[in-house]
Scaffold this motif. Structure first.
Motif, PDB file in Angstrom:
ATOM      1  N   LYS A 133      34.414  28.154  17.109  1.00 52.64           N
ATOM      2  CA  LYS A 133      33.787  27.953  18.411  1.00 52.64           C
ATOM      3  C   LYS A 133      34.835  27.972  19.517  1.00 52.64           C
ATOM      4  O   LYS A 133      36.011  27.656  19.298  1.00 52.64           O
ATOM      5  N   LEU A 134      34.377  28.342  20.719  1.00 50.53           N
ATOM      6  CA  LEU A 134      35.214  28.290  21.919  1.00 50.53           C
ATOM      7  C   LEU A 134      34.667  27.202  22.835  1.00 50.53           C
ATOM      8  O   LEU A 134      33.476  26.886  22.802  1.00 50.53           O
ATOM      9  N   GLN A 135      35.543  26.664  23.684  1.00 53.95           N
ATOM     10  CA  GLN A 135      35.094  25.606  24.601  1.00 53.95           C
ATOM     11  C   GLN A 135      35.034  26.051  26.064  1.00 53.95           C
ATOM     12  O   GLN A 135      34.525  25.333  26.905  1.00 53.95           O
ATOM     13  N   PHE A 136      35.573  27.239  26.347  1.00 51.49           N
ATOM     14  CA  PHE A 136      35.474  27.759  27.721  1.00 51.49           C
ATOM     15  C   PHE A 136      35.730  29.261  27.684  1.00 51.49           C
ATOM     16  O   PHE A 136      36.567  29.730  26.908  1.00 51.49           O
ATOM     17  N   VAL A 137      35.009  29.992  28.519  1.00 54.71           N
ATOM     18  CA  VAL A 137      35.247  31.426  28.684  1.00 54.71           C
ATOM     19  C   VAL A 137      35.515  31.693  30.158  1.00 54.71           C
ATOM     20  O   VAL A 137      34.704  31.343  31.018  1.00 54.71           O
ATOM     21  N   MET A 138      36.674  32.280  30.440  1.00 59.36           N
ATOM     22  CA  MET A 138      37.097  32.578  31.808  1.00 59.36           C
ATOM     23  C   MET A 138      37.046  34.077  32.037  1.00 59.36           C
ATOM     24  O   MET A 138      37.714  34.839  31.346  1.00 59.36           O
ATOM     25  N   MET A 139      36.227  34.518  32.996  1.00 61.83           N
ATOM     26  CA  MET A 139      36.085  35.947  33.253  1.00 61.83           C
ATOM     27  C   MET A 139      36.494  36.316  34.680  1.00 61.83           C
ATOM     28  O   MET A 139      36.033  35.707  35.640  1.00 61.83           O
ATOM     29  N   HIS A 140      37.360  37.315  34.762  1.00 59.92           N
ATOM     30  CA  HIS A 140      37.722  37.901  36.053  1.00 59.92           C
ATOM     31  C   HIS A 140      37.655  39.413  35.888  1.00 59.92           C
ATOM     32  O   HIS A 140      38.675  40.089  35.739  1.00 59.92           O
ATOM     33  N   PRO A 141      36.431  39.952  35.902  1.00 62.20           N
ATOM     34  CA  PRO A 141      36.261  41.385  35.642  1.00 62.20           C
ATOM     35  C   PRO A 141      36.689  42.230  36.835  1.00 62.20           C
ATOM     36  O   PRO A 141      36.886  41.707  37.946  1.00 62.20           O
ATOM     37  N   PRO A 142      36.815  43.540  36.641  1.00 65.35           N
ATOM     38  CA  PRO A 142      37.032  44.425  37.788  1.00 65.35           C
ATOM     39  C   PRO A 142      35.876  44.293  38.770  1.00 65.35           C
ATOM     40  O   PRO A 142      34.732  44.065  38.359  1.00 65.35           O
ATOM     41  N   TYR A 143      36.164  44.436  40.041  1.00 65.47           N
ATOM     42  CA  TYR A 143      35.096  44.414  41.045  1.00 65.47           C
ATOM     43  C   TYR A 143      34.522  45.829  41.120  1.00 65.47           C
ATOM     44  O   TYR A 143      34.669  46.527  42.111  1.00 65.47           O
ATOM     45  N   TRP A 144      33.911  46.211  40.018  1.00 64.47           N
ATOM     46  CA  TRP A 144      33.398  47.550  39.770  1.00 64.47           C
ATOM     47  C   TRP A 144      34.539  48.564  39.956  1.00 64.47           C
ATOM     48  O   TRP A 144      35.553  48.468  39.292  1.00 64.47           O
ATOM     49  N   ASP A 145      34.400  49.512  40.900  1.00 59.13           N
ATOM     50  CA  ASP A 145      35.385  50.594  41.031  1.00 59.13           C
ATOM     51  C   ASP A 145      36.283  50.448  42.252  1.00 59.13           C
ATOM     52  O   ASP A 145      36.919  51.412  42.670  1.00 59.13           O
ATOM     53  N   ILE A 146      36.356  49.233  42.815  1.00 60.90           N
ATOM     54  CA  ILE A 146      37.209  49.033  43.994  1.00 60.90           C
ATOM     55  C   ILE A 146      38.667  49.332  43.650  1.00 60.90           C
ATOM     56  O   ILE A 146      39.391  49.967  44.413  1.00 60.90           O
ATOM     57  N   ILE A 147      39.107  48.869  42.486  1.00 61.79           N
ATOM     58  CA  ILE A 147      40.448  49.160  41.979  1.00 61.79           C
ATOM     59  C   ILE A 147      40.295  49.834  40.622  1.00 61.79           C
ATOM     60  O   ILE A 147      39.612  49.312  39.743  1.00 61.79           O
ATOM     61  N   LYS A 148      40.917  50.975  40.458  1.00 61.07           N
ATOM     62  CA  LYS A 148      40.930  51.666  39.169  1.00 61.07           C
ATOM     63  C   LYS A 148      42.112  51.137  38.357  1.00 61.07           C
ATOM     64  O   LYS A 148      43.266  51.358  38.709  1.00 61.07           O
ATOM     65  N   PHE A 149      41.812  50.468  37.263  1.00 57.11           N
ATOM     66  CA  PHE A 149      42.870  49.843  36.476  1.00 57.11           C
ATOM     67  C   PHE A 149      43.481  50.779  35.448  1.00 57.11           C
ATOM     68  O   PHE A 149      44.599  50.547  34.984  1.00 57.11           O
ATOM     69  N   GLU A 153      38.018  55.492  29.631  1.00 58.81           N
ATOM     70  CA  GLU A 153      36.590  55.582  29.941  1.00 58.81           C
ATOM     71  C   GLU A 153      35.846  54.285  29.633  1.00 58.81           C
ATOM     72  O   GLU A 153      34.738  54.064  30.133  1.00 58.81           O
ATOM     73  N   LYS A 154      36.449  53.423  28.807  1.00 60.74           N
ATOM     74  CA  LYS A 154      35.827  52.149  28.469  1.00 60.74           C
ATOM     75  C   LYS A 154      36.111  51.070  29.514  1.00 60.74           C
ATOM     76  O   LYS A 154      35.544  49.980  29.448  1.00 60.74           O
ATOM     77  N   ASP A 155      36.992  51.371  30.433  1.00 63.63           N
ATOM     78  CA  ASP A 155      37.351  50.439  31.500  1.00 63.63           C
ATOM     79  C   ASP A 155      36.162  50.278  32.443  1.00 63.63           C
ATOM     80  O   ASP A 155      35.620  51.265  32.947  1.00 63.63           O
ATOM     81  N   LEU A 156      35.763  49.039  32.706  1.00 65.46           N
ATOM     82  CA  LEU A 156      34.609  48.796  33.583  1.00 65.46           C
ATOM     83  C   LEU A 156      34.828  49.336  34.987  1.00 65.46           C
ATOM     84  O   LEU A 156      33.866  49.624  35.700  1.00 65.46           O
ATOM     85  N   SER A 157      36.095  49.487  35.391  1.00 67.30           N
ATOM     86  CA  SER A 157      36.371  50.016  36.732  1.00 67.30           C
ATOM     87  C   SER A 157      36.115  51.517  36.808  1.00 67.30           C
ATOM     88  O   SER A 157      36.162  52.099  37.889  1.00 67.30           O
ATOM     89  N   ASN A 158      35.848  52.129  35.662  1.00 67.47           N
ATOM     90  CA  ASN A 158      35.545  53.565  35.632  1.00 67.47           C
ATOM     91  C   ASN A 158      34.065  53.864  35.425  1.00 67.47           C
ATOM     92  O   ASN A 158      33.696  55.028  35.252  1.00 67.47           O
ATOM     93  N   THR A 159      33.235  52.846  35.436  1.00 71.34           N
ATOM     94  CA  THR A 159      31.799  53.089  35.328  1.00 71.34           C
ATOM     95  C   THR A 159      31.313  53.809  36.576  1.00 71.34           C
ATOM     96  O   THR A 159      31.749  53.506  37.691  1.00 71.34           O
TER      97      THR A 159
END
Length: 262
Positions: A133-149, A153-159
């Motif tokens: 089990k985990l006790q916390f999940v911290m997410m800081h995803p790409p802000y869609w395509d504002i920055i291309k990381f 093709e699997k990068d969310l910033s390339n959707t």
């Protein structure tokens, strides 16, 4: 004492450094020790520091499925928490590992994984360190395509579309939070986007991805941000554009806090 943190209610007056308001004004990014502002799109360490203090205990396990430069994992170590970080790019993972090692704590376990957070076998990683089990999940995803990381093709910033981005982000939520212990917390740091002469409320779209899955929304925190790399030394230009057009310059992002109750 709460079951989800180490804070002592009797000492509440001593916790002057803990934010309890919904507006977070952070003047300067913490660049101490292993932290660095060089990675494009990283977030300020004060965010995970505050969230881990409020919602985790020493020895707890934290997962960051968008690890980037390792900000969350470094803060987890500093606070005596164990952590797992995932990122798509091998070179980014390697750099994060180097940063993390400079502050390695003897009693903290850190695991980094190169992979797609939508499909990576998190259970296998957890099993390798003896937890289920985990006790916390911290997410800081790409802000869609504002920055291309990356060019991956699997990068969310390339959707290519908003729907595709949200579907992919939802898959990350599903794959990571299914291991989150019931009645524990997760958080998402995200901002909005301006495109085609209108605001795209990306933050609230992402918030809805959690709520549609039955998470309780515990907080909407608004955090300021200043000059970004993409707009460095262009404040005058952006102010001119805003005054001569009909938009406002984004100076905030959101921190959504959720509780898993199902």
């Amino acid at each position: 004492m709460a079951k989800y943190n180490d804070l002592d209610p009797k000492k509440w007056k001593e916790y002057s450094d803990i934010n309890t308001d919904s507006l977070w004004l952070i003047e300067k990014r913490d660049n101490s020790g292993a932290h660095s502002g060089d990675y494009h799109g990283n977030f300020v360490p004060q965010i995970p520091h505050q969230l881990f203090t409020r919602y985790t205990k020493k020895g707890d396990w934290i997962l960051d499925p968008f690890m980037g430069s390792g900000t969350s994992l470094i803060e987890a170590q500093r606070l005596g928490r164990n952590s797992i970080g995932i990122d798509l790019q091998p070179d980014v993972v390697q750099e994060a590992e180097e940063r993390i090692r400079t502050e390695q704590r003897k009693n903290c376990i850190v695991r980094t994984v190169t992979g797609d957070s939508r499909t990576v076998n998190i259970e296998e990683v957890m099993s390798s360190v003896g937890i289920d089990k985990l006790q916390f999940v911290m997410m800081h995803p790409p802000y869609w395509d504002i920055i291309k990381f990356s060019d991956n093709e699997k990068d969310l910033s390339n959707t290519s579309t908003l729907d595709e981005f949200l579907e992919s982000f939802g898959q990350v939520i599903d794959n990571s939070t299914k291991y989150l212990e019931k009645n524990r917390y997760c958080a998402c740091v995200i901002g909005d986007k301006y495109a085609n002469s209108q605001v795209i409320p990306l933050g609230f779209y992402c918030m809805n991805q959690f709520m549609e899955r039955g998470f309780l929304l515990k907080a909407i925190l608004v955090k300021n941000f200043g000059e970004t790399k993409g707009k460095a030394n262009q404040q005058g230009i952006w102010r001119y554009r805003a005054i001569t057009n009909d938009f406002y310059i984004f100076k905030h992002e959101y921190i959504f806090v959720f509780k898993k109750v199902k």
